[in-house]
Design a protein around this motif. Structure first.
Motif, short mmCIF file in Angstrom:
data_model
loop_
_atom_site.label_atom_id
_atom_site.label_comp_id
_atom_site.label_asym_id
_atom_site.label_seq_id
_atom_site.Cartn_x
_atom_site.Cartn_y
_atom_site.Cartn_z
N ASN A 37 42.29 64.71 -59.35
CA ASN A 37 41.05 65.51 -59.35
C ASN A 37 40.65 64.98 -60.20
O ASN A 37 38.76 64.37 -59.82
N VAL A 38 40.76 64.90 -61.43
CA VAL A 38 39.82 64.36 -62.48
C VAL A 38 39.48 62.50 -61.67
O VAL A 38 38.46 62.29 -62.00
N HIS A 64 45.07 58.49 -69.03
CA HIS A 64 46.57 58.20 -68.20
C HIS A 64 46.40 57.52 -67.25
O HIS A 64 45.30 58.01 -66.11
N ARG A 65 47.88 57.61 -66.71
CA ARG A 65 48.17 56.53 -65.70
C ARG A 65 47.88 57.24 -64.29
O ARG A 65 47.42 56.83 -63.06
N ASP A 66 47.89 58.62 -64.21
CA ASP A 66 47.87 59.40 -63.42
C ASP A 66 46.17 59.98 -63.31
O ASP A 66 45.67 59.87 -61.68
N ILE A 67 45.12 59.81 -64.08
CA ILE A 67 44.39 59.71 -64.00
C ILE A 67 43.40 58.37 -63.51
O ILE A 67 43.28 58.27 -61.90
N HIS A 68 44.18 57.01 -64.03
CA HIS A 68 43.85 56.04 -63.56
C HIS A 68 43.83 55.92 -62.02
O HIS A 68 43.03 55.25 -61.52
N LYS A 69 45.08 56.38 -61.38
CA LYS A 69 45.83 56.00 -60.16
C LYS A 69 44.60 56.59 -59.13
O LYS A 69 44.37 55.90 -57.91
N THR A 70 43.65 57.42 -59.66
CA THR A 70 42.89 57.98 -58.14
C THR A 70 40.95 57.36 -58.67
O THR A 70 40.72 57.09 -57.98
N GLU A 130 40.57 74.55 -59.83
CA GLU A 130 41.39 74.56 -58.39
C GLU A 130 41.30 76.45 -57.54
O GLU A 130 41.85 75.99 -56.73
N VAL A 131 41.93 77.34 -59.04
CA VAL A 131 42.43 78.46 -58.11
C VAL A 131 41.24 79.13 -58.80
O VAL A 131 41.09 79.85 -57.43
N GLU A 132 41.16 78.87 -59.76
CA GLU A 132 40.05 80.33 -60.06
C GLU A 132 37.96 80.40 -59.82
O GLU A 132 37.90 81.10 -59.43
N GLY A 133 37.89 78.77 -59.47
CA GLY A 133 36.58 78.66 -59.42
C GLY A 133 36.82 78.04 -61.10
O GLY A 133 36.80 78.03 -61.57
N VAL A 134 34.30 78.18 -61.29
CA VAL A 134 34.10 78.45 -61.78
C VAL A 134 34.18 79.66 -62.44
O VAL A 134 34.12 80.63 -61.91
N ALA A 135 35.09 79.69 -64.30
CA ALA A 135 34.93 80.95 -64.74
C ALA A 135 33.31 82.10 -64.47
O ALA A 135 32.48 81.53 -64.97
N SER A 136 34.27 83.33 -64.50
CA SER A 136 33.08 84.06 -64.20
C SER A 136 32.27 84.18 -65.17
O SER A 136 31.07 83.88 -65.78
N GLU A 137 32.48 84.02 -66.20
CA GLU A 137 31.95 84.36 -67.67
C GLU A 137 30.54 83.02 -68.27
O GLU A 137 29.94 83.76 -69.46
N ASN A 158 38.82 71.82 -52.05
CA ASN A 158 38.56 71.01 -53.04
C ASN A 158 38.41 70.52 -53.92
O ASN A 158 37.05 69.80 -53.02
N ILE A 159 38.36 70.54 -55.84
CA ILE A 159 36.93 69.87 -56.14
C ILE A 159 36.58 68.78 -56.05
O ILE A 159 35.66 68.23 -56.48
N SER A 160 37.39 68.13 -55.78
CA SER A 160 37.49 66.24 -55.34
C SER A 160 36.47 65.92 -54.38
O SER A 160 35.41 65.67 -54.41
N VAL A 161 36.66 66.81 -53.22
CA VAL A 161 35.97 66.96 -51.53
C VAL A 161 34.50 67.27 -52.14
O VAL A 161 33.52 67.22 -52.00
N ALA A 162 34.76 68.88 -52.39
CA ALA A 162 33.40 69.16 -53.30
C ALA A 162 32.48 68.42 -54.27
O ALA A 162 31.14 68.34 -53.84
#
Length: 177
Positions: A37-38, A64-70, A130-137, A158-162
């Protein structure tokens, strides 16, 4: 009809990207757990000439290779900053003249198609976990919330779509001229 070749697309170089006038938009990633997603947000930020990304909390950071992948190299073009917590990022951005909007379903949120933003003004959009959304605080620190209207049975994207949807909306005036 035929696909355009990479040469025909006329994409700018990394140096040209760095020197170009950016949209006055910063994306704040609030405790995102997925490196994919990042990376996707980096790639979208590159596509729309976004000023920067703030990585907050436990959001993974390049390299990081997993960030670089996308991201496909967008971590080399899009500026980014790290903040230990998102409130520090918000405070810093407000001191620099940014209006802060959470992308979240909340009381009084503005539906994205009704959201009006002047490209000459600075804006930061917070994308949540991804689960909680933007923190309420964080909501009391925001100038408002932007909500993406949805018609189906799911209540989130999904955050990347949003991020892609919101960034397109914020930058579409530049494309429409």
């Amino acid at each position: 009809m035929r696909k355009l070749s990479m040469d025909e697309l006329g994409r700018m170089s990394v140096e040209e990207f760095k020197q170009s006038e950016k949209n006055k938009v910063i994306v704040v990633l609030d405790n995102i757990r997925s490196m994919h997603n990042v990376g996707s947000v980096f790639r979208t930020a590159d596509a729309f000439l976004i000023e920067a990304i703030c990585l907050c909390g436990y959001t993974p950071q390049p390299p990081h290779r997993d960030i670089h992948k996308t991201a496909l190299g967008a971590t080399e073009t899009v500026d980014w900053l790290y903040y230990e917590n998102t409130i520090d990022a918000i405070t810093d951005l407000q001191e620099r003249g940014y209006k802060i909007y959470a992308v979240e379903q909340a009381e009084g949120s503005i539906s994205l198609e009704k959201f009006v933003w002047q490209p000459s003004h600075k804006i930061a959009v917070i994308m949540g976990n991804e689960v909680e959304g933007v923190a309420s605080e964080l909501l009391p620190y925001c100038d408002g919330c932007i909500e993406i209207p949805q018609l189906g049975t799911k209540h989130s994207l999904n955050i990347s779509v949003a991020a892609g949807i919101v960034l397109w909306k914020l930058c579409e005036q530049r494309f429409l001229g």
